[in-house]
Design a protein around this motif. Structure first.
Motif, PDB file in Angstrom:
ATOM      1  N   GLU A  71       0.827  -1.210   0.000  1.00  0.00           N
ATOM      2  CA  GLU A  71       0.000   0.000   0.000  1.00  0.00           C
ATOM      3  C   GLU A  71       0.860   1.259   0.000  1.00  0.00           C
ATOM      4  OE1 GLU A  71      -2.281  -0.802   3.454  1.00  0.00           O
ATOM      5  OE2 GLU A  71      -3.380  -2.442   2.486  1.00  0.00           O
ATOM      6  N   ARG A  72       1.977   1.237   0.745  1.00  0.00           N
ATOM      7  CA  ARG A  72       2.882   2.394   0.791  1.00  0.00           C
ATOM      8  C   ARG A  72       3.451   2.677  -0.593  1.00  0.00           C
ATOM      9  NH1 ARG A  72       8.279   3.580   1.054  1.00  0.00           N
ATOM     10  NH2 ARG A  72       8.884   1.383   0.823  1.00  0.00           N
ATOM     11  N   LEU A  73       3.953   1.631  -1.248  1.00  0.00           N
ATOM     12  CA  LEU A  73       4.536   1.805  -2.570  1.00  0.00           C
ATOM     13  C   LEU A  73       3.484   2.180  -3.608  1.00  0.00           C
ATOM     14  CD1 LEU A  73       7.029  -1.205  -2.549  1.00  0.00           C
ATOM     15  CD2 LEU A  73       7.612   1.218  -2.399  1.00  0.00           C
ATOM     16  N   PHE A  74       2.284   1.599  -3.463  1.00  0.00           N
ATOM     17  CA  PHE A  74       1.208   1.916  -4.410  1.00  0.00           C
ATOM     18  C   PHE A  74       0.883   3.412  -4.370  1.00  0.00           C
ATOM     19  CE2 PHE A  74      -3.154   2.484  -5.774  1.00  0.00           C
ATOM     20  CZ  PHE A  74      -3.219   1.694  -6.909  1.00  0.00           C
ATOM     21  N   ARG A  75       0.784   3.957  -3.152  1.00  0.00           N
ATOM     22  CA  ARG A  75       0.468   5.388  -3.030  1.00  0.00           C
ATOM     23  C   ARG A  75       1.558   6.255  -3.653  1.00  0.00           C
ATOM     24  NH1 ARG A  75      -1.193   3.712   2.188  1.00  0.00           N
ATOM     25  NH2 ARG A  75       0.794   4.398   3.078  1.00  0.00           N
ATOM     26  N   ASN A  90       0.863   8.534  -7.060  1.00  0.00           N
ATOM     27  CA  ASN A  90       1.064   9.993  -7.064  1.00  0.00           C
ATOM     28  C   ASN A  90       2.034  10.425  -8.156  1.00  0.00           C
ATOM     29  OD1 ASN A  90      -0.652  10.380  -4.898  1.00  0.00           O
ATOM     30  ND2 ASN A  90       0.983  10.294  -3.360  1.00  0.00           N
ATOM     31  N   GLU A  91       2.913   9.509  -8.571  1.00  0.00           N
ATOM     32  CA  GLU A  91       3.862   9.817  -9.638  1.00  0.00           C
ATOM     33  C   GLU A  91       3.287   9.516 -11.026  1.00  0.00           C
ATOM     34  OE1 GLU A  91       7.446   7.726  -8.687  1.00  0.00           O
ATOM     35  OE2 GLU A  91       7.819   8.898  -6.866  1.00  0.00           O
ATOM     36  N   ARG A  92       1.996   9.248 -11.077  1.00  0.00           N
ATOM     37  CA  ARG A  92       1.237   9.111 -12.327  1.00  0.00           C
ATOM     38  C   ARG A  92       1.543   7.833 -13.110  1.00  0.00           C
ATOM     39  NH1 ARG A  92      -2.620  12.763 -11.160  1.00  0.00           N
ATOM     40  NH2 ARG A  92      -1.742  14.836 -10.796  1.00  0.00           N
ATOM     41  N   TYR A  93       2.024   6.800 -12.453  1.00  0.00           N
ATOM     42  CA  TYR A  93       2.189   5.524 -13.131  1.00  0.00           C
ATOM     43  C   TYR A  93       0.831   4.837 -13.235  1.00  0.00           C
ATOM     44  CZ  TYR A  93       7.272   5.841 -12.525  1.00  0.00           C
ATOM     45  OH  TYR A  93       8.591   6.232 -12.582  1.00  0.00           O
ATOM     46  N   ASN A  94       0.643   4.040 -14.309  1.00  0.00           N
ATOM     47  CA  ASN A  94      -0.593   3.253 -14.375  1.00  0.00           C
ATOM     48  C   ASN A  94      -0.436   1.999 -13.513  1.00  0.00           C
ATOM     49  OD1 ASN A  94       0.627   1.092 -15.904  1.00  0.00           O
ATOM     50  ND2 ASN A  94       0.400   2.335 -17.776  1.00  0.00           N
ATOM     51  N   ASN A  95      -1.522   1.284 -13.319  1.00  0.00           N
ATOM     52  CA  ASN A  95      -1.507   0.161 -12.365  1.00  0.00           C
ATOM     53  C   ASN A  95      -0.542  -0.955 -12.766  1.00  0.00           C
ATOM     54  OD1 ASN A  95      -3.336   1.510 -10.847  1.00  0.00           O
ATOM     55  ND2 ASN A  95      -5.093   0.210 -11.343  1.00  0.00           N
ATOM     56  N   LYS A  96      -0.423  -1.216 -14.070  1.00  0.00           N
ATOM     57  CA  LYS A  96       0.499  -2.250 -14.522  1.00  0.00           C
ATOM     58  C   LYS A  96       1.934  -1.841 -14.218  1.00  0.00           C
ATOM     59  CE  LYS A  96       1.836  -4.981 -18.561  1.00  0.00           C
ATOM     60  NZ  LYS A  96       1.615  -5.211 -20.019  1.00  0.00           N
ATOM     61  N   GLU A  97       2.228  -0.573 -14.449  1.00  0.00           N
ATOM     62  CA  GLU A  97       3.576  -0.073 -14.150  1.00  0.00           C
ATOM     63  C   GLU A  97       3.849  -0.077 -12.646  1.00  0.00           C
ATOM     64  OE1 GLU A  97       4.183   3.128 -17.825  1.00  0.00           O
ATOM     65  OE2 GLU A  97       3.021   3.705 -16.047  1.00  0.00           O
ATOM     66  N   ILE A  98       2.798   0.207 -11.875  1.00  0.00           N
ATOM     67  CA  ILE A  98       2.947   0.206 -10.417  1.00  0.00           C
ATOM     68  C   ILE A  98       3.322  -1.178  -9.917  1.00  0.00           C
ATOM     69  CG2 ILE A  98       1.667   0.403  -8.235  1.00  0.00           C
ATOM     70  CD1 ILE A  98       0.172   2.776  -9.496  1.00  0.00           C
ATOM     71  N   SER A  99       2.700  -2.214 -10.464  1.00  0.00           N
ATOM     72  CA  SER A  99       3.024  -3.588 -10.055  1.00  0.00           C
ATOM     73  C   SER A  99       4.496  -3.893 -10.288  1.00  0.00           C
ATOM     74  CB  SER A  99       2.169  -4.586 -10.840  1.00  0.00           C
ATOM     75  OG  SER A  99       0.821  -4.494 -10.445  1.00  0.00           O
ATOM     76  N   ALA A 100       5.007  -3.456 -11.445  1.00  0.00           N
ATOM     77  CA  ALA A 100       6.415  -3.675 -11.744  1.00  0.00           C
ATOM     78  C   ALA A 100       7.311  -2.900 -10.785  1.00  0.00           C
ATOM     79  CB  ALA A 100       6.711  -3.288 -13.189  1.00  0.00           C
ATOM     80  N   LYS A 101       6.914  -1.674 -10.466  1.00  0.00           N
ATOM     81  CA  LYS A 101       7.704  -0.839  -9.558  1.00  0.00           C
ATOM     82  C   LYS A 101       7.721  -1.421  -8.137  1.00  0.00           C
ATOM     83  CE  LYS A 101       9.192   2.782 -11.909  1.00  0.00           C
ATOM     84  NZ  LYS A 101      10.619   3.180 -11.920  1.00  0.00           N
TER      85      LYS A 101
END
Length: 633
Positions: free
Chosen positions: A196-200, A204-215
């Motif tokens: 949840e911390r990383l997702f937020r 906020n840095e405007r990544y899409n959800n697929k990119e967020i999973s990779a990050k």
């Protein structure tokens, strides 16, 4: 060990750093990792009789394909059943695709249990029923890879009640009251928080959800998760985990109670409970296998990056000496050396007991785990004899003849294999008399090596816990040889206190040293000590573990080791035994000399490394007095 003590759990993990095609080309199979996992688990077979389990995690598979495989078994031979299932699953899958060219790349993406990340577990259930539900690895499932968690461990926590309450305070509803469940949910809670911390941050840095999973996969902080989750754990543990996206970790308690070792090269990372197992399976040298430091975690990221991170402040090292005496594989260089030294250090005491009478003493051992200590004992006896020979020659200097010198020099210990362990007898016979008769045949003896009513028979065992097998089997069988005296040597000190960190020695009334001490107290009209100890323990029962004192030590305080040993010998001598029986124990001081780096000696001294240990020993004593026959944790 003559007493049938069940073993601890064992862990085995593998991370393949190269694509499976590399192992197919170099080693001739894309099942290289799975084959190594099987060997790691089979070589640690002694660490689990109740169950076995394995998890495989595939890396870099497309959505819509399975990437997490798990199977567990609680059959009579769980490792065999487990891998029969795994290998038959693989075989059946390949048969279902007769026209498919099955190479490493295809196998890694499609065939169950063909993975880059493996975690295996061997279970002895100190907590929970012996059902597949309680077998490890346990899982916390989620549709997000980075929230999927599998855990397996060699551990026991003393403060499950506190941990359970904290989960409730977090708003959870645990489905079972076990240390496994509380650990899984505690780690899972902070894994969720990290997601949840990383997702937020990335949202906020405007990544899409697929990119967020990779990050999230790239930046997940495993060290922080383990630091938060383990903060309140009181106990001994080597805890292993795999996350769905491929991160892997093993963390160890800050006292170093439970063992964990690892090996790494540019092809593979291997973790197991025991060093010698890794040496054998990977064919590597002693100094290539490292210990995971107490309070640290070995973390292997999804990209194969390896780090050794502190997650709890290391405490005074109290690694379990009983590991060294009995549980660990004797093929380990250090273990072998220490067990020999335990035997060697007993030699002066043995020479005193037999009055240096070599002509009428036969030395042997109780198979099979005491054999190494026996070699050390014989070395020690020979060292003592060398001193005796020199003294004898000096004392007779003016009277010596060649014949006399030869007679002195040729004096050697009489070494024979006397006790022979048969295949362990399992009987369906229900009545006690017949069952005891069957137990009496677990061991057999070699006839003709002991002179009737002339010889003293000295046999070494690695430890004496309950003494049941000694009384009902070994001493009875040795007495058939008609020796003058039977001396049973224990390479471990008197086991006086229960374990609460993962070994099945948890019920106070099962210890022959405790039973003997209670008997002496009653014989000498000192029952008030029993009552006073009970009251002291009872008064602390509801205190926080940090405020509890081990008052059970008061039971032993009035007596020295020799008094208790003499009573143990009396209690273990069968009524129809003709030979005199004496029991000789190792001293705690010598134990520390033999195992200088592993000073966890709470079984013998009552000096528990954690506060929870004091609470457990007092509760165990309360259970004994109140007639409650169960573990105190």
């Amino acid at each position: 060990m003559s007493d049938p003590i069940k073993h601890e759990c064992g862990i085995a993990l593998i991370r393949l750093k190269k694509p499976l095609s590399f192992y197919e080309e170099k080693y001739g199979t894309w099942m290289y990792g799975l084959n190594k996992l099987y060997l790691l688990m089979e070589k640690q077979h002694n660490r689990g009789q109740d169950g076995a389990g394995v998890v495989g995690v595939k890396l870099n598979v497309d959505p819509g394909r399975g990437y997490f495989d798990r199977f567990r078994s609680v059959e009579n031979n769980p490792i065999k059943d487990l891998f029969q299932h795994v290998f038959s699953t693989i075989s059946n899958f390949t048969k279902e695709h007769p026209n498919q060219k099955i190479d490493a790349e295809w196998a890694s993406k499609n065939i169950p249990f063909i993975s880059e990340v493996y975690m295996g577990h061997l279970r002895y259930g100190t907590f929970g029923r012996n059902s597949v539900e309680y077998a490890h690895p346990v899982m916390r499932q989620n549709n997000w890879k980075s929230r999927n968690l599998a855990l397996a461990g060699n551990f026991n926590l003393t403060n499950v009640d506190e941990l359970f309450e904290k989960l409730i305070q977090l708003g959870q509803h645990p489905k079972a009251y076990t240390d496994t469940e509380t650990v899984l949910e505690k780690v899972g809670h902070f894994l969720d928080e990290e997601n949840e911390r990383l997702f937020r941050i990335f949202k906020n840095e405007r990544y899409n959800n697929k990119e967020i999973s990779a990050k999230i996969k790239e930046q997940m902080d495993i060290q922080s998760i383990l630091e938060k989750a383990s903060r309140d754990w009181d106990g001994g543990y080597a805890m292993a985990g795999v996350i769905g996206h491929g991160d892997m970790f093993v963390t160890r308690d800050p006292w170093g109670i439970r063992p964990a070792h690892y090996y790494e090269d540019d092809e593979i990372v291997v973790v197991a409970s025991e060093r010698a197992v890794i040496q054998t399976v990977m064919n590597v040298k002693y100094d290539q296998v490292n210990e995971i430091a107490p309070g640290y975690a070995l973390i292997v990221k999804h990209d194969g990056t390896v780090s050794h991170e502190m997650v709890r402040v290391p405490q005074k090292r109290r690694s379990c000496s009983f590991e060294r005496i009995y549980f660990s594989r004797g093929s380990d260089a250090d273990i072998y050396k220490e067990r020999k030294e335990l035997g060697r250090l007993l030699a002066p005491k043995i020479m005193q007991v037999i009055n240096k009478n070599m002509n009428n003493t036969v030395f042997s051992y109780i198979p099979n785990t005491s054999e190494t200590a026996f070699y050390g004992m014989v070395e020690g006896i020979r060292e003592e004899l060398l001193v005796w020979k020199k003294e004898k020659i000096h004392a007779l200097a003016d009277q010596l003849t060649e014949e006399c010198i030869a007679d002195i020099i040729k004096v050697e210990p009489r070494i024979e294999k006397i006790a022979i362990k048969d295949v362990k007898l399992r009987t369906f016979i229900a009545d006690d008399a017949s069952r005891d008769d069957m137990v009496g045949h677990v061991y057999d003896v070699t006839y003709g090596q002991v002179k009737n009513q002339e010889d003293t028979l000295v046999v070494i065992d690695d430890s004496i816990v309950r003494g049941t097998t000694l009384k009902k089997s070994i001493i009875k069988i040795l007495d058939r040889l008609n020796p003058k005296k039977i001396v049973v040597i224990s390479s471990a000190p008197q086991i006086r206190y229960p374990d609460c960190y993962g070994i099945d020695m948890a019920v106070m009334g099962n210890f022959i040293a405790f039973e003997a001490t209670i008997a002496i107290l009653k014989e000498r009209g000192m029952e008030h000590i029993i009552e006073e100890t009970y009251k002291k323990c009872k008064s602390q029962q509801n205190l926080p573990k940090e405020e509890v004192t081990n008052y059970v030590k008061d039971i032993y305080r009035p007596f020295n080791d020799e008094e208790i040993s003499a009573k143990i010998a009396e209690l273990l001598t069968p009524a129809d035994c003709n030979a005199e029986v004496e029991i000789v124990y190792q001293s705690v001081e010598n134990l520390h000399k033999a195992c200088p780096n592993d000073k966890g000696d709470w079984y013998f001294t009552g000096d528990y490394p954690t506060d929870g240990g004091n609470k457990v020993v007092n509760n165990s004593f309360i259970n004994y007095i109140e007639g409650v026959k169960k573990r105190a944790y």
